[in-house]
Design a protein around this motif. Structure first.
Motif, mmCIF file in Angstrom:
data_model
loop_
_atom_site.group_PDB
_atom_site.id
_atom_site.type_symbol
_atom_site.label_atom_id
_atom_site.label_comp_id
_atom_site.label_asym_id
_atom_site.label_seq_id
_atom_site.Cartn_x
_atom_site.Cartn_y
_atom_site.Cartn_z
ATOM 1 N N ASP A 360 70.674 72.604 10.203
ATOM 2 C CA ASP A 360 70.559 74.162 9.902
ATOM 3 C C ASP A 360 68.939 74.921 10.178
ATOM 4 N N PRO A 361 69.091 75.459 10.976
ATOM 5 C CA PRO A 361 67.560 76.168 11.443
ATOM 6 C C PRO A 361 66.857 76.746 9.929
ATOM 7 N N ALA A 362 67.542 77.187 9.030
ATOM 8 C CA ALA A 362 66.842 77.521 7.933
ATOM 9 C C ALA A 362 65.953 76.441 7.160
ATOM 10 N N ARG A 363 66.228 75.116 7.396
ATOM 11 C CA ARG A 363 65.569 73.860 6.805
ATOM 12 C C ARG A 363 64.269 73.663 7.848
ATOM 13 N N TYR A 364 63.860 74.259 8.700
ATOM 14 C CA TYR A 364 62.987 73.873 9.672
ATOM 15 C C TYR A 364 62.048 75.100 10.066
ATOM 16 N N LEU A 365 60.979 74.602 10.274
ATOM 17 C CA LEU A 365 59.742 75.485 10.734
ATOM 18 C C LEU A 365 59.838 75.752 12.128
ATOM 19 N N GLY A 366 60.246 74.697 12.788
ATOM 20 C CA GLY A 366 60.279 75.000 14.398
ATOM 21 C C GLY A 366 60.339 73.608 14.921
ATOM 22 N N PHE A 367 60.357 73.664 16.346
ATOM 23 C CA PHE A 367 60.464 72.397 17.132
ATOM 24 C C PHE A 367 59.283 72.304 17.887
ATOM 25 N N VAL A 368 58.531 71.242 18.172
ATOM 26 C CA VAL A 368 57.477 71.042 19.050
ATOM 27 C C VAL A 368 57.590 69.554 19.772
ATOM 28 N N GLU A 369 57.180 69.661 21.299
ATOM 29 C CA GLU A 369 57.593 68.582 21.841
ATOM 30 C C GLU A 369 56.232 68.413 22.799
ATOM 31 N N VAL A 370 55.592 66.986 22.672
ATOM 32 C CA VAL A 370 54.807 66.708 23.578
ATOM 33 C C VAL A 370 55.243 65.737 24.814
ATOM 34 N N HIS A 371 54.989 66.030 25.936
ATOM 35 C CA HIS A 371 55.645 65.553 27.250
ATOM 36 C C HIS A 371 54.462 65.526 28.192
ATOM 37 N N ILE A 372 54.811 64.492 29.207
ATOM 38 C CA ILE A 372 53.999 64.236 30.269
ATOM 39 C C ILE A 372 54.392 65.274 31.425
ATOM 40 N N GLU A 373 53.523 65.948 32.031
ATOM 41 C CA GLU A 373 53.604 67.017 33.004
ATOM 42 C C GLU A 373 54.739 66.995 33.992
ATOM 43 N N GLN A 374 54.750 65.613 34.450
ATOM 44 C CA GLN A 374 55.967 65.502 35.671
ATOM 45 C C GLN A 374 55.642 66.320 37.070
ATOM 46 N N GLY A 375 54.402 66.708 37.015
ATOM 47 C CA GLY A 375 54.030 67.418 38.276
ATOM 48 C C GLY A 375 52.571 67.156 38.388
ATOM 49 N N PRO A 376 51.888 68.020 39.442
ATOM 50 C CA PRO A 376 50.445 67.467 39.847
ATOM 51 C C PRO A 376 49.630 68.597 39.600
ATOM 52 N N VAL A 377 49.692 69.600 38.733
ATOM 53 C CA VAL A 377 48.992 70.629 38.481
ATOM 54 C C VAL A 377 47.669 70.243 37.499
ATOM 55 N N LEU A 378 47.886 69.619 36.398
ATOM 56 C CA LEU A 378 46.979 69.226 35.533
ATOM 57 C C LEU A 378 45.946 68.277 36.218
ATOM 58 N N ASN A 379 46.526 67.355 36.887
ATOM 59 C CA ASN A 379 46.009 66.155 37.576
ATOM 60 C C ASN A 379 44.899 66.918 38.647
ATOM 61 N N GLU A 380 45.447 68.010 39.379
ATOM 62 C CA GLU A 380 44.513 68.483 40.381
ATOM 63 C C GLU A 380 43.419 69.079 39.782
ATOM 64 N N LEU A 381 43.675 69.677 38.580
ATOM 65 C CA LEU A 381 42.620 70.583 37.760
ATOM 66 C C LEU A 381 41.536 69.912 36.989
ATOM 67 N N ASP A 382 41.945 68.463 37.159
ATOM 68 C CA ASP A 382 41.001 67.581 36.204
ATOM 69 C C ASP A 382 40.979 67.993 34.713
ATOM 70 N N LEU A 383 42.380 68.232 34.118
ATOM 71 C CA LEU A 383 42.490 68.719 32.781
ATOM 72 C C LEU A 383 43.607 67.757 32.357
ATOM 73 N N PRO A 384 43.184 67.225 30.916
ATOM 74 C CA PRO A 384 43.891 66.502 30.268
ATOM 75 C C PRO A 384 45.411 67.053 29.749
ATOM 76 N N LEU A 385 45.265 68.517 29.375
ATOM 77 C CA LEU A 385 46.096 68.959 28.461
ATOM 78 C C LEU A 385 46.512 70.358 28.952
#
Length: 593
Positions: A360-385
């Protein structure tokens, strides 16, 4: 005594450079270049400033930095002229104690590598966890990277130099990424469970409701209990659900989590990282005896990859009420229906029970998810997040072009009805069309000529299309253009075609207020906020149907490769994930007061 940021921030440029001596091998100019960016509020900010100094230095200076590093188990080690830092690192990896065979192998690899690239092989031999890679892992990485293009490998060498510097800075400051270590340790422990046929080969495969899957379920339950969750249960589709109550048990909850099933021969972090991070955060709350003005519900989703059954997102789909009853009668490769697999796992296997876990969405503030990027962009930019702006809407098609098979020697070029050339022309068009619009991607992933022969003009060509964009409108405009181009190509070549849509998923833009919370969390760590779309689908895409959602990406190693055994992240980056998640929790708590 450990170094402190207060010391560095108060130091002259010369003092600053001297305090950071040895961080970048024989290259004090890196520290000197970072000095101007004081004051540093966090160690992460200092690391970033030093990486930027290298990035801004230009290719020639970067090459000098790479060449300032010693070979692994090379002449400097033998002559004992390595720096103290390098001696420590190579010793931790066992390189100071090689067998004659191992030493000969590494010397040959060093010679081949130098001959190809013109600089020494650089590897952060203390590894993602900081404990040291094995000699077998080092040799395997050496052999793999010998196949890289020169420009790519130069950048990979620099990325490893930054990781070496990061570990050295941790040592100087007496910092241990404890939260990150816990996350990586969980990943290693859960990866011990793998399906038969894969486990024997050292491969990670966990598909829905297999013995390995159920072992993961049991392990996640134990961890949730150990972390102090008030309620831990397995629901009707096998999701592992942990609830940490707020100050008021009836208060709304923050929903978070990700999936723990894997693709075949996959990686240890895809999905699973998004379970481990909130587990560590809840454990810290429990240890401190702290309750928030809201509850936290963590779900280890039992399925997301669609590997055993053609029912992708069945686990998160059950929470949104979109579980398809027909899925229960699907059979796997062994003829076992999903209903049978559920009942064998102790689940009801009925639509009544499955319908009962809809949230029931009325019982929740929202949904957040942390995930590994699965791509090269952050790696190439030397950025962790990276902060996710939207999960791409996607559509998939299977098509075929039908022409006329004919003799390759006797059919003149102007009289051919070549189906494969038509699809090749379409593939090039899709490449050009997708490249013309930001955050739009298009792929022809399958292309085959049934019963093709070297001396026959292809009479039929089967192909797939995968088109994704951050908005449904951009995706659909591309689909319309590709379909029109296919029509034009076939008419011009005297061919006909069929094109069947096999899957369509709506784009899931991040809720602005939740995206802003992730942005503030990243800024609190001393990092710049980098916005990026997600080209892959995630459980958040399903929860988007019920409630606001937003995702945080963490950098992956090895060019961000995923769905692959090389998938990895570092303890430092995982630690930043936990701290960002904690900051988000604190923001929500402040807002509630």
């Amino acid at each position: 005594m450990p170094l402190t940021l207060e010391q560095l921030n108060a130091a002259t440029q010369a003092e600053f450079t001297a305090l950071l001596d040895g961080t970048y091998e024989h290259s004090p100019w890196v520290a000197s270049g970072a000095w101007a960016k004081r004051p540093f509020a966090t160690l992460t900010q200092l690391k970033r400033a030093m990486a930027e100094a290298v990035r801004d230095a230009g290719t020639e200076v970067q090459l000098k930095l790479i060449r300032a590093h010693p070979e692994l188990a090379g002449k400097a080690m033998i002559s004992k002229t390595l720096t103290a830092e390098s001696t420590n690192e190579q010793g931790k990896a066992g390189l100071t104690d090689c067998t004659p065979e191992e030493f000969a192998k590494i010397q040959k690899l060093n010679a081949d590598y130098n001959a190809k690239f013109g600089f020494p092989f650089i590897l952060a031999v203390r590894g993602p966890r900081g404990l040291g890679l094995t000699k077998a892992e080092i040799i395997a990485t050496f052999e793999r990277r010998l196949g890289h293009p020169v420009d790519y490998e130069r950048d990979e060498a620099l990325r490893n130099i930054h990781r070496i510097a990061e570990i050295r800075l941790n040592d100087k400051f007496g910092v241990e990424p404890t939260f990150g270590n816990q996350v990586l340790d969980c990943a290693e422990l859960l990866a011990r469970h793998s399906d038969p046929g894969f486990k024997e080969q050292g491969q990670l495969t966990v598909t829905y409701l297999t013995e390995a899957h159920l072992a993961c379920t049991a392990q996640l339950q134990r961890w949730m209990q150990d972390c102090g969750f008030d309620e831990v249960r397995v629901d009707a589709v096998g999701n592992v659900v942990g609830v940490y109550h707020g100050q008021d048990r009836q208060a709304k909850r923050l929903l978070t989590g990700s999936h723990f099933d894997t693709v075949r021969n996959g990686g240890k972090y895809d999905g699973r990282l998004g379970i481990f991070v909130p587990l560590v955060a809840v454990r810290e709350l429990h240890r401190a005896g702290k309750r928030l003005p809201f509850g936290i519900e963590v779900v280890g989703f039992s399925e997301e990859e669609g590997q055993r059954y053609k029912a992708t997102f069945l686990a998160s789909g059950a929470l949104t009420g979109s579980f398809n009853p027909a899925w229960l009668e699907q059979t796997d490769a062994d003829g076992i229906t999903m209903r049978e697999a559920m009942r064998a796992a102790g689940l009801p296997g009925t639509m009544g029970a499955i319908a009962g876990i809809k949230r029931d969405p009325a019982r929740y503030l929202g949904f957040v998810e942390v995930h590994i990027e699965q791509g090269p962009v952050l790696n190439e930019l030397d950025l962790p997040l990276g902060v996710v702006t939207s999960i791409n809407g996607n559509a998939r098609f299977m098509g075929q072009v039908i022409g006329m098979a004919s003799h390759a020697g006797t059919t003149p070029m102007g009289r051919r009805r070549d189906a494969a050339c038509a699809v090749a022309e379409l593939a090039l068009y899709l490449e050009q069309r997708a490249s013309s619009v930001p955050n739009l991607v298009g792929t022809v992933g399958q292309l085959q000529v049934p019963a093709g022969s070297t001396n026959v003009v292809p009479g039929r060509c089967i192909f797939s299309l995968d088109i994704r964009a951050t908005t449904n409108e951009v995706r659909d405009a591309c689909i319309a253009d590709v379909r029109a181009e296919l029509q034009r190509i076939c008419e011009a070549r005297g061919l006909h075609f069929t094109l069947e849509e096999t899957m369509r998923g709506a784009a899931a833009p991040s809720a602005p207020e939740w995206q802003a919370r992730w942005e503030r969390a990243v800024e609190s760590l001393g990092l710049p906020v980098f916005h990026m779309p997600s080209g892959a689908g995630h459980d958040a895409q399903k929860l988007h149907e019920l409630m606001p959602q937003a995702m945080l990406f963490v950098r992956g190693l090895n060019a961000g490769i995923s769905h692959n055994p090389l998938e990895a992240t570092t303890n430092d980056d995982a630690d930043l994930c936990v701290r960002a998640f904690q900051h988000l929790l604190n923001q929500l708590a402040e807002e509630a007061r």
